[in-house]
Every structure is written in C-alpha cells, then in structure tokens.
Design an enzyme around this catalytic site. Structure first.
Site, PDB file in Angstrom:
ATOM      1  N   THR A   1       0.863  -1.181   0.000  1.00 24.68           N
ATOM      2  CA  THR A   1       0.000   0.000   0.000  1.00 24.68           C
ATOM      3  C   THR A   1       0.890   1.219   0.000  1.00 24.68           C
ATOM      4  O   THR A   1       1.934   1.228   0.641  1.00 24.68           O
ATOM      5  CB  THR A   1      -0.926   0.043   1.244  1.00 24.68           C
ATOM      6  OG1 THR A   1      -1.677  -1.156   1.294  1.00 24.68           O
ATOM      7  CG2 THR A   1      -1.835   1.241   1.261  1.00 24.68           C
TER       8      THR A   1
ATOM      9  N   ARG B   1     -13.040  -8.522  -0.860  1.00 27.30           N
ATOM     10  CA  ARG B   1     -12.467  -7.968   0.372  1.00 27.30           C
ATOM     11  C   ARG B   1     -12.029  -6.518   0.133  1.00 27.30           C
ATOM     12  O   ARG B   1     -11.345  -6.199  -0.835  1.00 27.30           O
ATOM     13  CB  ARG B   1     -11.270  -8.810   0.798  1.00 27.30           C
ATOM     14  CG  ARG B   1     -10.570  -8.332   2.085  1.00 27.30           C
ATOM     15  CD  ARG B   1      -9.406  -7.419   1.790  1.00 27.30           C
ATOM     16  NE  ARG B   1      -8.671  -7.069   3.002  1.00 27.30           N
ATOM     17  CZ  ARG B   1      -7.679  -6.182   3.042  1.00 27.30           C
ATOM     18  NH1 ARG B   1      -7.305  -5.551   1.936  1.00 27.30           N
ATOM     19  NH2 ARG B   1      -7.063  -5.913   4.160  1.00 27.30           N
TER      20      ARG B   1
ATOM     21  N   GLY C   1     -10.102  -3.301   2.049  1.00 25.07           N
ATOM     22  CA  GLY C   1      -9.261  -2.971   3.192  1.00 25.07           C
ATOM     23  C   GLY C   1      -9.546  -1.583   3.728  1.00 25.07           C
ATOM     24  O   GLY C   1     -10.602  -0.992   3.485  1.00 25.07           O
ATOM     25  N   ASP C   2      -8.588  -1.043   4.458  1.00 24.69           N
ATOM     26  CA  ASP C   2      -8.766   0.266   5.087  1.00 24.69           C
ATOM     27  C   ASP C   2      -8.498   1.427   4.140  1.00 24.69           C
ATOM     28  O   ASP C   2      -8.940   2.552   4.389  1.00 24.69           O
ATOM     29  CB  ASP C   2      -7.838   0.397   6.307  1.00 24.69           C
ATOM     30  CG  ASP C   2      -6.367   0.241   5.924  1.00 24.69           C
ATOM     31  OD1 ASP C   2      -6.065  -0.580   5.027  1.00 24.69           O
ATOM     32  OD2 ASP C   2      -5.522   0.932   6.509  1.00 24.69           O
TER      33      ASP C   2
ATOM     34  N   THR D   1      -0.673   1.841   6.379  1.00 22.22           N
ATOM     35  CA  THR D   1      -0.408   0.628   5.607  1.00 22.22           C
ATOM     36  C   THR D   1      -0.442  -0.535   6.591  1.00 22.22           C
ATOM     37  O   THR D   1      -0.381  -0.329   7.797  1.00 22.22           O
ATOM     38  CB  THR D   1       0.957   0.680   4.897  1.00 22.22           C
ATOM     39  OG1 THR D   1       1.977   0.828   5.890  1.00 22.22           O
ATOM     40  CG2 THR D   1       1.040   1.830   3.918  1.00 22.22           C
ATOM     41  N   GLY D   2      -0.490  -1.737   6.060  1.00 21.82           N
ATOM     42  CA  GLY D   2      -0.530  -2.892   6.950  1.00 21.82           C
ATOM     43  C   GLY D   2      -1.875  -3.579   6.858  1.00 21.82           C
ATOM     44  O   GLY D   2      -2.602  -3.431   5.868  1.00 21.82           O
TER      45      GLY D   2
ATOM     46  N   GLY E   1      -5.317  -3.961   6.915  1.00 22.27           N
ATOM     47  CA  GLY E   1      -6.397  -2.994   6.918  1.00 22.27           C
ATOM     48  C   GLY E   1      -7.537  -3.329   7.847  1.00 22.27           C
ATOM     49  O   GLY E   1      -8.216  -2.434   8.358  1.00 22.27           O
TER      50      GLY E   1
HETATM   51  N1  GLY Z   1      -3.740  -1.584   4.213  1.00 22.55           N
HETATM   52  C1  GLY Z   1      -4.138  -2.075   2.987  1.00 22.55           C
HETATM   53  C2  GLY Z   1      -5.085  -3.191   3.042  1.00 22.55           C
HETATM   54  O1  GLY Z   1      -5.217  -3.819   4.084  1.00 22.55           O
HETATM   55  O2  GLY Z   1      -5.697  -3.472   2.044  1.00 22.55           O
END
Ligand code: GLY
Length: 325
Positions: free
Chosen positions: A175, A203, A205-206, A226-227, A229
């Site tokens: 990310t 799915r 993410g954040d 990042t990480g 999400g």
């Molecule tokens: N942080 C990006 C995701 O989890 O998709």
C-alpha cells in the site's frame, strides 16, 4: 511545503515535490506521486501488477482527502483501471453525491469519466506467482498437486480455507501513502493499494475507508496507514490520530495513542500495522508494529527525499494472540 510517504512512494516523490514547487495543490501532489507508484510493475501491492485476489483478479482500492473541506473520494474493488487514485479524486470532484464507489459501479464511473483503462493489469510472471502460491497451500481439492494443474474455478469452489492458508510471497503489506502540505498550507492525503495478496474476492481494506486508512484535516493534520487494513478499519486509526491532535496532544504522542488503540482489538493479530502522519506545523512521524520500517519525506528546499525510521509500537494480541512482524 512538505511531502511524506511510505517508502515505496520513493518513485513518485521527485515529481510530487516538483509539482508543489510549481504551485500545484497538495491534492495534485498526492495524486501525481501515487500515480507513479500505481504504474510501477515492480510494486506488487499497488496498482498495475499488484498481487491479485485468490481468483487471480486484481481489485484496487484507493482514497484521497482534501484537508480544507474534509471532502473525500474513494474507490474499492476497481478492476481494469490502474490509476485508482485518479478515479477516487474524480469521485470527490465530480457532481456526484457519494464518497465511495465499489466494484461494477466504480468501473462504470471510471468508464464514464474516461479514466485510463488497461487491458492487461498483470504480467505473465505475476500470474505465475499467483498460480505457484495456490499450489503451495496444498491440500485443497481444487489444487491438484499430482498433476500440478489448477482446475477451473467455479462459483461452487470453496475459498475459505485457501484464503486462510495462502500466504503472500513477499509478505506484501504494501500500500502506498502520500501526505502533502502545499504553499497555501493546505493538507491532502492519499492511499492506494491492491490490498492483501490472495484475498477473498470482494475484500475491501482500510485504504478506501475514510477514517480508517486515510484522514486529513487542515486544522490539525493528517494520517495514512499501511498494513493489515482489517485492524485500521476496526480501530478507525487515521481518524483517531487526527482526533488526538484535536485534543491538543503533540503529534508523536497522538500517533502512539492511535497505534496503542489497536491493542484493544480482541482476537489474534495476523498482520502488522504502520502509519505516517503530520501536523499542521509540518512536524511528521512514522509508526510501525515491527522494527526496521521507514518512511520518506521531502521539503521544497531539499534536493532529494530522506528516509526516517518509524517508531515501533508493539501490538500484542489482547486474548493471547501474538502479533506477527
Ligand atoms: N492496508 C491495505 C489493506 O489492508 O488493504
């Protein structure tokens, strides 16, 4: 003028800072920087040639936020359009009473605004990596290890086990984050991702969730994540950090608190979390749940970006789960 970015934003930093120096807005700089990452075939967690979902489809998430007005635009599950950040910006700027478009609707919108579309979003090498990844998880009925063939996937093919077992070959927690302050002191933040490699179809993410992976407010500052999400969604991490700034907390303390909030999430953590943030005075900081991670920054009077170490905030599982690096 200042830009901070996750380390994989290095490829976009030069053009982004030039844009600021030439009088462009923070929003422009964020978009310019992220587009260069999205077009980079070597970056497998963002844009073109990111690692696909479990079915081999690349589904992109992105968001952008304008700290002047808290206007935001986001897309999720976008297929076929490499510059997800630009489509997200158009969601924000066009006459559209929405913040987030997903899936077919996002693609329809991208087509309608004539966003750049690419027929092939994955290289043959990346398709091979995906196939090998599926074979490596082994015992499911639809990956035939004897013949080394992946049979046709149907709507009935069970994916739950596979998604749990499949591991990303580079541990991509990728990310990209860009946050900029322009010559007017305006702040903008952007995030783009192809998400968790081999994720379950659909799915999200954040990154496209305003308040989870991205938040900017001129009055206080901005944060991008990042990480994993799922954790930032549950804790509202980016918004939390900015809210801590609003209470008068100094930036570093606000960032620590936003990371420590993740410790309240029950269950076993299976990923790491990272954030970058700045305040309205141009102080900046990076945090990570694992050691050795960095981020980059550049001001208008610097010739190139510099790397900073992220402070480590460990996130042990509350119910006995163990945080993995
Ligand atoms: N942080 C990006 C995701 O989890 O998709």
């Amino acid at each position: 003028m200042l830009i901070i970015a996750s380390s994989n934003g290095a490829i976009g930093m030069d053009q982004a800072i030039r844009a600021l120096k030439n009088g462009c807005s923070a929003l422009d700089a964020v978009e310019i920087g992220i587009r260069l990452v999205e077009a980079n075939p070597k970056e497998h967690s963002v844009g073109y040639n990111g690692y696909p979902n479990i079915l081999g489809h690349l589904e992109l998430d992105a968001s952008i936020m304008d700290g002047r007005t808290l206007d935001s635009g986001a897309v999720a599950l976008l297929r076929g359009y490499p510059y997800a950040i630009s489509v997200a910006r158009q969601v924000m700027e066009r006459e559209l009473p929405h913040v987030l478009l997903a899936g077919e609707g996002a693609e329809r919108f991208a087509r309608e605004i004539k966003a750049e579309q690419w027929d092939a979003m994955l290289t043959a090498e990346t398709v091979d990596v995906w196939r090998e990844g599926l074979k490596a998880v082994g015992t499911t009925q639809w990956v035939d290890r004897q013949s080394d063939i992946i049979p046709e996937i149907t709507d009935e093919t069970p994916l739950l086990d596979l998604v749990t077992l499949a591991t990303d070959p580079e541990r991509v927690e990728g990310t990209v984050n860009f946050i900029a302050i322009d010559g007017n002191g305006d702040i903008a933040s952007g995030v783009s991702t192809s998400g968790w490699a081999w994720k379950y179809p659909g799915r999200i993410g954040d990154s496209p969730i305003i308040g989870a992976g991205n938040f900017a407010d001129n009055r206080y500052g901005a944060c991008a994540c990042t990480g994993m999400g799922e954790m930032a969604i549950r804790a509202g991490t980016a918004r939390s950090l900015v809210l801590y700034l609003k209470t008068g907390m100094p930036l570093r303390e606000a960032a620590r608190q936003a990371m420590m909030d993740l410790r309240d999430l029950g269950g076993e953590f299976i990923g790491g979390m990272n954030l970058i943030a700045l305040d309205r005075n141009g102080e900046h900081v990076g945090m990570s749940s694992r050691a050795g991670a960095g981020y980059i920054y550049q001001t208008a009077d610097m010739n190139s970006y510099e790397e900073c170490e992220r402070e480590v905030v460990r996130i042990p599982g509350r119910w006995g789960g163990v945080a993995r690096d």
